[in-house]
Design an enzyme around this catalytic site. Sequence first.
Site, PDB file in Angstrom:
ATOM      1  N   GLY A  11       4.853  33.661  41.494  1.00 24.93           N
ATOM      2  CA  GLY A  11       4.346  34.478  40.398  1.00 24.93           C
ATOM      3  C   GLY A  11       5.354  34.886  39.345  1.00 24.93           C
ATOM      4  O   GLY A  11       5.190  35.907  38.685  1.00 24.93           O
ATOM      5  N   ASN A  13       5.867  33.435  36.483  1.00 28.09           N
ATOM      6  CA  ASN A  13       5.206  33.347  35.172  1.00 28.09           C
ATOM      7  C   ASN A  13       4.193  34.474  34.998  1.00 28.09           C
ATOM      8  O   ASN A  13       4.016  34.994  33.890  1.00 28.09           O
ATOM      9  CB  ASN A  13       4.552  31.977  34.994  1.00 28.09           C
ATOM     10  N   LEU A 105      -9.081  22.611  39.362  1.00 26.93           N
ATOM     11  CA  LEU A 105     -10.378  23.236  39.085  1.00 26.93           C
ATOM     12  C   LEU A 105     -11.471  22.184  38.906  1.00 26.93           C
ATOM     13  O   LEU A 105     -11.227  21.118  38.347  1.00 26.93           O
ATOM     14  CB  LEU A 105     -10.294  24.093  37.814  1.00 26.93           C
ATOM     15  N   ASN A 119      -3.086  26.143  31.020  1.00 23.66           N
ATOM     16  CA  ASN A 119      -2.281  25.833  32.197  1.00 23.66           C
ATOM     17  C   ASN A 119      -0.836  25.615  31.775  1.00 23.66           C
ATOM     18  O   ASN A 119      -0.564  25.089  30.693  1.00 23.66           O
ATOM     19  CB  ASN A 119      -2.814  24.560  32.868  1.00 23.66           C
ATOM     20  N   HIS A 121       2.481  23.505  32.759  1.00 26.46           N
ATOM     21  CA  HIS A 121       2.916  22.330  33.520  1.00 26.46           C
ATOM     22  C   HIS A 121       4.431  22.179  33.367  1.00 26.46           C
ATOM     23  O   HIS A 121       4.946  22.278  32.245  1.00 26.46           O
ATOM     24  CB  HIS A 121       2.198  21.074  33.007  1.00 26.46           C
ATOM     25  N   ASP A 158      -9.068  20.775  30.525  1.00 28.79           N
ATOM     26  CA  ASP A 158     -10.369  20.114  30.398  1.00 28.79           C
ATOM     27  C   ASP A 158     -10.730  19.518  31.758  1.00 28.79           C
ATOM     28  O   ASP A 158     -10.135  19.885  32.772  1.00 28.79           O
ATOM     29  CB  ASP A 158     -10.349  19.051  29.284  1.00 28.79           C
ATOM     30  N   ASP A 162      -4.205  17.660  33.686  1.00 30.56           N
ATOM     31  CA  ASP A 162      -3.080  17.736  32.722  1.00 30.56           C
ATOM     32  C   ASP A 162      -3.349  16.930  31.454  1.00 30.56           C
ATOM     33  O   ASP A 162      -2.427  16.362  30.866  1.00 30.56           O
ATOM     34  CB  ASP A 162      -1.763  17.251  33.372  1.00 30.56           C
ATOM     35  N   GLU A 191       9.792  28.268  30.821  1.00 31.37           N
ATOM     36  CA  GLU A 191       8.402  28.414  31.272  1.00 31.37           C
ATOM     37  C   GLU A 191       7.888  29.819  30.953  1.00 31.37           C
ATOM     38  O   GLU A 191       6.755  29.991  30.494  1.00 31.37           O
ATOM     39  CB  GLU A 191       8.300  28.192  32.787  1.00 31.37           C
TER      40      GLU A 191
END
Length: 208
Positions: A11, A13, A105, A119, A121, A158, A162, A191
Amino acid sequence: MKIAVLVSGGGTNLQALIDYQKSHADCPYKIQVVIADTKKAYALERAAAAGIDTVIVSPFAVLGPEKAKTVSKEEKRTAVSDAALEAAKNAGCDAIVLAGWLTVLSGSIITEYSGRIVNLHPALLPKFGGVGMWGHNVHEAVLAAGEKESGCTVHLVDAGCDTGKILVQKKVPVLEGDTPDSLYARIAPEEHKAMVEGVCLLAEMLGK
């Protein structure tokens, strides 16, 4: 913009998002709930320390221990995704942020929150994305390919893996003698910046 932050691990981020929200009176987002796909995620403790509601949507929590052992990977993904969707909606969230979330997801969450899921990556997409490209796997692949730079990407989610529109990228050099650990250590601070920038940009895009 009210957000749900989805987590699976330490966690850091999430912490960057919490810290920015606390330190900026004009922060355009508010973390409503933190959702984890494992009860072992240290991110849950970070959320609790910040007074943020948490929900655990692990396969065991969602399906029960017996069923979780017998259903397919795809059924688990859908069950976890549906539970995350329900938790986000119950918290009145406008958007969803994947911050080190490892479950791919699927199902209704992708359509109901279309254009409102971001997201992070740990590579420069479209390179080194897709199934299996997470955590140290990504950094190992970057080093094996002899890349001269790497970094991180915040993108819209989407139905692919990625593949969504890129919002923010941060680059770092790959140095001679780098290991996955040393490369990650260089990318991690970027990040945290990219995560906050990406979420603020999404708020702007949604007019929040």
